[in-house]
Write an enzyme that holds these catalytic residues in place. Sequence first.
Site, mmCIF file in Angstrom:
data_model
loop_
_atom_site.group_PDB
_atom_site.id
_atom_site.type_symbol
_atom_site.label_atom_id
_atom_site.label_comp_id
_atom_site.label_asym_id
_atom_site.label_seq_id
_atom_site.Cartn_x
_atom_site.Cartn_y
_atom_site.Cartn_z
ATOM 1 N N HIS A 179 8.896 3.119 6.196
ATOM 2 C CA HIS A 179 8.233 3.659 7.370
ATOM 3 C C HIS A 179 8.519 2.680 8.503
ATOM 4 O O HIS A 179 8.826 1.505 8.263
ATOM 5 C CB HIS A 179 6.724 3.733 7.147
ATOM 6 C CG HIS A 179 6.317 4.686 6.057
ATOM 7 N ND1 HIS A 179 5.078 5.273 6.000
ATOM 8 C CD2 HIS A 179 6.990 5.148 4.974
ATOM 9 C CE1 HIS A 179 5.000 6.063 4.939
ATOM 10 N NE2 HIS A 179 6.144 5.993 4.296
ATOM 11 N N ASP A 215 -1.200 2.518 14.205
ATOM 12 C CA ASP A 215 -2.476 2.200 14.860
ATOM 13 C C ASP A 215 -2.591 0.698 14.892
ATOM 14 O O ASP A 215 -2.564 0.056 13.837
ATOM 15 C CB ASP A 215 -3.659 2.753 14.045
ATOM 16 C CG ASP A 215 -3.645 4.265 14.015
ATOM 17 O OD1 ASP A 215 -3.687 4.864 15.100
ATOM 18 O OD2 ASP A 215 -3.582 4.826 12.905
ATOM 19 N N HIS A 235 4.424 14.915 -1.172
ATOM 20 C CA HIS A 235 4.598 13.469 -0.992
ATOM 21 C C HIS A 235 3.314 12.826 -1.513
ATOM 22 O O HIS A 235 2.228 13.068 -0.961
ATOM 23 C CB HIS A 235 4.797 13.169 0.501
ATOM 24 C CG HIS A 235 4.956 11.726 0.843
ATOM 25 N ND1 HIS A 235 6.145 11.047 0.689
ATOM 26 C CD2 HIS A 235 4.086 10.819 1.351
ATOM 27 C CE1 HIS A 235 5.997 9.790 1.093
ATOM 28 N NE2 HIS A 235 4.750 9.622 1.489
ATOM 29 N N TYR A 287 -0.275 16.708 11.073
ATOM 30 C CA TYR A 287 -1.721 16.678 10.816
ATOM 31 C C TYR A 287 -2.307 18.084 10.759
ATOM 32 O O TYR A 287 -2.796 18.604 11.766
ATOM 33 C CB TYR A 287 -2.410 15.844 11.917
ATOM 34 C CG TYR A 287 -1.892 14.430 11.939
ATOM 35 C CD1 TYR A 287 -2.484 13.438 11.179
ATOM 36 C CD2 TYR A 287 -0.751 14.094 12.688
ATOM 37 C CE1 TYR A 287 -1.972 12.150 11.157
ATOM 38 C CE2 TYR A 287 -0.231 12.812 12.671
ATOM 39 C CZ TYR A 287 -0.843 11.845 11.897
ATOM 40 O OH TYR A 287 -0.324 10.579 11.874
ATOM 41 N N PHE A 308 -11.296 6.104 3.513
ATOM 42 C CA PHE A 308 -9.985 6.480 4.074
ATOM 43 C C PHE A 308 -10.091 7.774 4.870
ATOM 44 O O PHE A 308 -9.510 7.923 5.931
ATOM 45 C CB PHE A 308 -8.980 6.730 2.953
ATOM 46 C CG PHE A 308 -8.396 5.485 2.374
ATOM 47 C CD1 PHE A 308 -8.544 4.255 2.986
ATOM 48 C CD2 PHE A 308 -7.652 5.554 1.199
ATOM 49 C CE1 PHE A 308 -7.997 3.114 2.437
ATOM 50 C CE2 PHE A 308 -7.097 4.416 0.645
ATOM 51 C CZ PHE A 308 -7.279 3.200 1.263
ATOM 52 N N GLU A 337 4.811 7.423 -2.178
ATOM 53 C CA GLU A 337 4.623 6.353 -1.192
ATOM 54 C C GLU A 337 3.988 5.103 -1.802
ATOM 55 O O GLU A 337 3.067 5.190 -2.593
ATOM 56 C CB GLU A 337 3.727 6.894 -0.067
ATOM 57 C CG GLU A 337 3.465 5.897 1.047
ATOM 58 C CD GLU A 337 2.799 6.542 2.247
ATOM 59 O OE1 GLU A 337 3.271 7.591 2.705
ATOM 60 O OE2 GLU A 337 1.795 5.990 2.712
ATOM 61 N N SER A 339 8.238 13.171 -3.356
ATOM 62 C CA SER A 339 8.455 11.766 -2.993
ATOM 63 C C SER A 339 7.152 11.001 -3.223
ATOM 64 O O SER A 339 6.086 11.612 -3.369
ATOM 65 C CB SER A 339 8.905 11.648 -1.536
ATOM 66 O OG SER A 339 8.066 12.413 -0.694
ATOM 67 N N GLN A 344 -13.669 4.753 -1.969
ATOM 68 C CA GLN A 344 -12.411 4.520 -1.264
ATOM 69 C C GLN A 344 -11.954 5.807 -0.542
ATOM 70 O O GLN A 344 -11.526 5.766 0.602
ATOM 71 C CB GLN A 344 -11.370 4.100 -2.298
ATOM 72 C CG GLN A 344 -10.113 3.522 -1.712
ATOM 73 C CD GLN A 344 -9.098 3.282 -2.832
ATOM 74 O OE1 GLN A 344 -8.808 4.178 -3.626
ATOM 75 N NE2 GLN A 344 -8.585 2.080 -2.901
#
Length: 276
Positions: free
Chosen positions: A68, A100, A257, A136, A207, A9, A7, A203
């Site tokens: 989502h 968050d 994903h 996680y 992240f 995102e 998949s 980046q």
Amino acid sequence: MATHNFSIEFFPPKTPEGAEKLRATRVKLSELHPKYFSVTFGAGGTTQQGTLDTVREILAAGEQAAPHLSCVGGSRASIRAVLADFKAAGVNRIVALRGDLPSGYGASGEFRYANELVEFIRAETGDHFHIEVAAYPEVHPQARSPQDDLQAFARKVQAGANAAITQYFYNADAYFQFVEQTQKLGINVPIVAGIMPITNYTQLMRFSDMCGAEIPRWVRLKLASFGDDSASIKAFGLDVVTGLCERLLEGGAPGLHFYSMNQAAPTTALWQRLVK
Ligand SMILES: Cc1cc2nc3c(=O)[nH]c(=O)nc-3n(C[C@H](O)[C@H](O)[C@H](O)COP(=O)(O)OP(=O)(O)OC[C@H]3O[C@@H](n4cnc5c(N)ncnc54)[C@H](O)[C@@H]3O)c2cc1C
């Protein structure tokens, strides 16, 4: 490879130019025949309309889409309304999250954790939605302990989640350990590995600091040594992440994903290496 569950995102674009670019990205990535495209949702409903519009467009193009839905800052009434919009748009798969809140956002709303959202979706809409939740392998940054985090994950599955997608990571052992621990708890939902292609050093570091993903020292040092040489960063990143994906699939990961960052090239390059 066709038996695997791939998949991709996206995040909802913020400008008409971004929407145009995402359209082109989606058309290219459709050629890979992913199982579905997911679209992120800004905590507190900050991208609600953008998420819905993007999902509608994907569905209208004949592809599968999974919005989502993050519950932090939301009320039962607001989440109920979003679920109704999703249902009316023809959505039957959701990625359910806590989210968050951006700093300074204020009240945290009526949901504290994602398991409460999963429970609410099931209570409100029965089995209409296939529900994915987050996992996680390297432990959520706010978790009191790895054991607590594992229990939190178990509660989401017990509340009715069908499957999970992990935060990205570059250490396959963390994933295999996590899956083994969930199996010991009797959890048998598919745990799809989240994959972040490596294309930009700054980046990636930013992240990863935020979400608690560890960049192995040797990968970090090599990336840093390339400086502004973006071609070398991309080539090295592609090798590292292809190796990771191969190990995950060989070790039994039920799917991947891809965090595409609305770019077609990095995911396509990885995919082509994996299916060759
Ligand atoms: C695949 C994926 C997609 C994502 N998409 C989005 C998105 O679209 N929008 C967005 O805003 N964010 C998104 N995120 C980020 C996510 O919202 C954050 O990581 C957030 O901090 C946690 O969300 P969660 O659903 O995992 O929360 P939870 O599962 O609720 O866990 C959050 C933290 O609370 C702890 N916890 C859980 N229950 C309890 C309890 N009863 N008592 C004490 N502690 C507890 C957990 O251990 C964890 O540390 C995504 C993350 C992933 C992995």
